[in-house]
Design a protein around this motif. Structure first.
Motif, PDB file in Angstrom:
ATOM      1  N   ILE A 115       1.271  -3.620  -0.908  1.00 32.26           N
ATOM      2  CA  ILE A 115       1.041  -3.720   0.526  1.00 32.26           C
ATOM      3  C   ILE A 115       1.788  -2.614   1.265  1.00 32.26           C
ATOM      4  O   ILE A 115       2.785  -2.084   0.778  1.00 32.26           O
ATOM      5  N   ASN A 116       1.263  -2.247   2.406  1.00 31.59           N
ATOM      6  CA  ASN A 116       1.906  -1.373   3.397  1.00 31.59           C
ATOM      7  C   ASN A 116       1.809   0.126   3.127  1.00 31.59           C
ATOM      8  O   ASN A 116       2.231   0.906   3.974  1.00 31.59           O
ATOM      9  N   SER A 117       1.282   0.561   1.991  1.00 33.44           N
ATOM     10  CA  SER A 117       1.292   1.987   1.699  1.00 33.44           C
ATOM     11  C   SER A 117      -0.106   2.595   1.823  1.00 33.44           C
ATOM     12  O   SER A 117      -0.989   2.317   1.009  1.00 33.44           O
ATOM     13  N   GLN A 118      -0.281   3.438   2.818  1.00 33.68           N
ATOM     14  CA  GLN A 118      -1.535   4.164   2.967  1.00 33.68           C
ATOM     15  C   GLN A 118      -1.694   5.202   1.857  1.00 33.68           C
ATOM     16  O   GLN A 118      -2.810   5.484   1.421  1.00 33.68           O
ATOM     17  N   VAL A 119      -0.584   5.764   1.403  1.00 32.63           N
ATOM     18  CA  VAL A 119      -0.646   6.773   0.348  1.00 32.63           C
ATOM     19  C   VAL A 119      -1.308   6.205  -0.902  1.00 32.63           C
ATOM     20  O   VAL A 119      -2.166   6.852  -1.519  1.00 32.63           O
ATOM     21  N   LEU A 120      -0.930   5.010  -1.294  1.00 28.59           N
ATOM     22  CA  LEU A 120      -1.478   4.433  -2.514  1.00 28.59           C
ATOM     23  C   LEU A 120      -2.972   4.128  -2.371  1.00 28.59           C
ATOM     24  O   LEU A 120      -3.738   4.285  -3.322  1.00 28.59           O
ATOM     25  N   GLU A 121      -3.377   3.686  -1.199  1.00 26.32           N
ATOM     26  CA  GLU A 121      -4.806   3.466  -0.974  1.00 26.32           C
ATOM     27  C   GLU A 121      -5.565   4.787  -1.081  1.00 26.32           C
ATOM     28  O   GLU A 121      -6.612   4.869  -1.742  1.00 26.32           O
ATOM     29  N   GLU A 122      -5.057   5.817  -0.432  1.00 31.89           N
ATOM     30  CA  GLU A 122      -5.721   7.120  -0.458  1.00 31.89           C
ATOM     31  C   GLU A 122      -5.680   7.742  -1.851  1.00 31.89           C
ATOM     32  O   GLU A 122      -6.574   8.511  -2.230  1.00 31.89           O
ATOM     33  N   GLN A 123      -4.659   7.434  -2.618  1.00 32.45           N
ATOM     34  CA  GLN A 123      -4.572   7.934  -3.988  1.00 32.45           C
ATOM     35  C   GLN A 123      -5.803   7.529  -4.786  1.00 32.45           C
ATOM     36  O   GLN A 123      -6.443   8.361  -5.450  1.00 32.45           O
ATOM     37  N   PHE A 124      -6.160   6.259  -4.710  1.00 34.70           N
ATOM     38  CA  PHE A 124      -7.313   5.788  -5.481  1.00 34.70           C
ATOM     39  C   PHE A 124      -8.628   6.268  -4.885  1.00 34.70           C
ATOM     40  O   PHE A 124      -9.576   6.555  -5.620  1.00 34.70           O
ATOM     41  N   ARG A 125      -8.689   6.358  -3.572  1.00 37.31           N
ATOM     42  CA  ARG A 125      -9.909   6.887  -2.957  1.00 37.31           C
ATOM     43  C   ARG A 125     -10.133   8.341  -3.359  1.00 37.31           C
ATOM     44  O   ARG A 125     -11.269   8.769  -3.574  1.00 37.31           O
ATOM     45  N   SER A 126      -9.054   9.103  -3.479  1.00 35.41           N
ATOM     46  CA  SER A 126      -9.172  10.498  -3.902  1.00 35.41           C
ATOM     47  C   SER A 126      -9.686  10.617  -5.334  1.00 35.41           C
ATOM     48  O   SER A 126     -10.273  11.637  -5.708  1.00 35.41           O
TER      49      SER A 126
END
Length: 348
Positions: free
Chosen positions: A184-195
């Motif tokens: 939870i709370n990390s935009q970086v980790l979400e964007e990591q998988f989207r990338s």
């Protein structure tokens, strides 16, 4: 007939027995006045046999010994008190006195903490420790004081690996269409998988095993000790040893509570935590190695160890994250991290 003085004496002795219990002695056998005893609730979300779980127990034991029983640290593992999304509020409200969340979860208070979520930012634990024990750590700590939170120490968990239930993850294209749980709370980790072409869904740590076993998500990223202790390897037949991101913890206390402690107690806690921190870091490295062997020996997981060429492919796919999050995290922190790494700052 019993005189009045004896009656009052018997009543007083009974009250003392009820309120103090049968045995209130400290660990050294000395009597501890219950009115002076300080109880510290230490809540965390992982298993007792993980690096954090073992360190929390060691810290509790040493503090009780070194304060002669004046301080009792009660450790509550495995989210028995609060889940990921609850423990920060519990700390700020004073419901617990110490927590040790992953660094990712602090981005809800200060976006600078997402620095530590960037993939391939560090190559080994030595680089991590140079950053966290130096200026980067001091600057990150300073972001928490306005939130009535006093940071005490950085603890290791280790580097993360990828697991999933569908196929080996060798090249970035292998992520396409898969859904991964993220903290939870990390935009970086979400964007990591989207990338990487995958989907991401935030989820408390305590819910991950159930979601994996019911195929609500396809995969997750974690350290060896968490993959083993939470039995993720039993429901995730594919694992890529990528060491793509660091996962660590921050030991935090409520600032108001911290200021209320006697100076000698604060000194004992600080010195004990410093000692336990070094022990915890060594333990994390040993336990991750041991759990990796156990996962391989289980025969339940197809293990792929990332090559240098594959690492370069993943890094190229994830490079845009540095530019995207540079203004959010702050150029100063990012440049300092790359200075320690000895390479040019990405995204500049």
């Amino acid at each position: 007939m019993i005189d009045r003085a004896r009656i009052w004496l018997l009543i007083f002795m009974a009250v003392v027995f009820i309120t103090t219990g049968c045995d209130r002695r400290g660990p050294d056998g000395e009597q501890v006045d219950p009115r002076e005893k300080i109880v510290i609730k230490f809540s965390h979300v992982v298993a007792e046999d993980t690096p954090k779980g073992q360190a929390a127990r060691r810290f509790a034991r040493l503090v009780q010994e070194r304060t002669g029983g004046r301080v009792e640290v009660q450790v509550f593992p495995n989210s028995v008190l609060y889940k990921d999304g609850e423990e920060m509020d519990a700390l700020q409200q004073g419901a617990v006195q110490i927590i040790a969340p992953t660094t990712s979860k602090l981005s809800c208070l200060a976006p600078q903490w997402q620095l530590l979520d960037l993939p391939y930012l560090f190559e080994n634990e030595e680089q991590v420790h140079q950053a966290l024990d130096g200026e980067i750590g001091k600057k990150l700590f300073a972001t928490l004081e306005p939130h009535n939170i006093h940071p005490l120490a950085f603890w290791d968990n280790g580097f993360k690996q990828m697991t999933n239930s569908k196929r080996p993850l060798v090249h970035p294209r292998d992520f396409a269409g898969l859904t991964f749980r993220v903290m939870i709370n990390s935009q970086v980790l979400e964007e990591q998988f989207r990338s990487l072409g995958a989907n991401a869904t935030q989820m408390p740590f305590s819910d991950v095993y159930g979601a994996l076993s019911r195929n609500q998500v396809d995969g997750q990223e974690n350290t060896m000790s968490n993959i083993y202790s939470q039995r993720f390897y039993q429901v995730q037949p594919y694992m890529t040893v990528s060491n793509h991101g660091y996962m660590g913890y921050v030991v935090l206390t409520n600032a108001t509570f911290w200021r209320s402690l006697p100076p000698d107690i604060r000194e004992i806690i600080e010195k004990t935590l410093a000692e336990v921190t070094w022990w915890e870091r060594e333990q994390a490295a040993r336990l991750n190695d041991k759990n990796f062997r156990q996962i391989k020996e289980s025969g339940k997981v197809h293990v792929h160890i990332q090559t240098e060429g594959e690492r370069a492919e993943w890094q190229a796919a994830l490079e845009p994250l540095y530019q995207k999050f540079r203004p959010i995290i702050g150029a100063e922190l990012l440049d300092e991290a790359f200075r320690l790494k000895g390479s040019p700052a990405a995204g500049s």
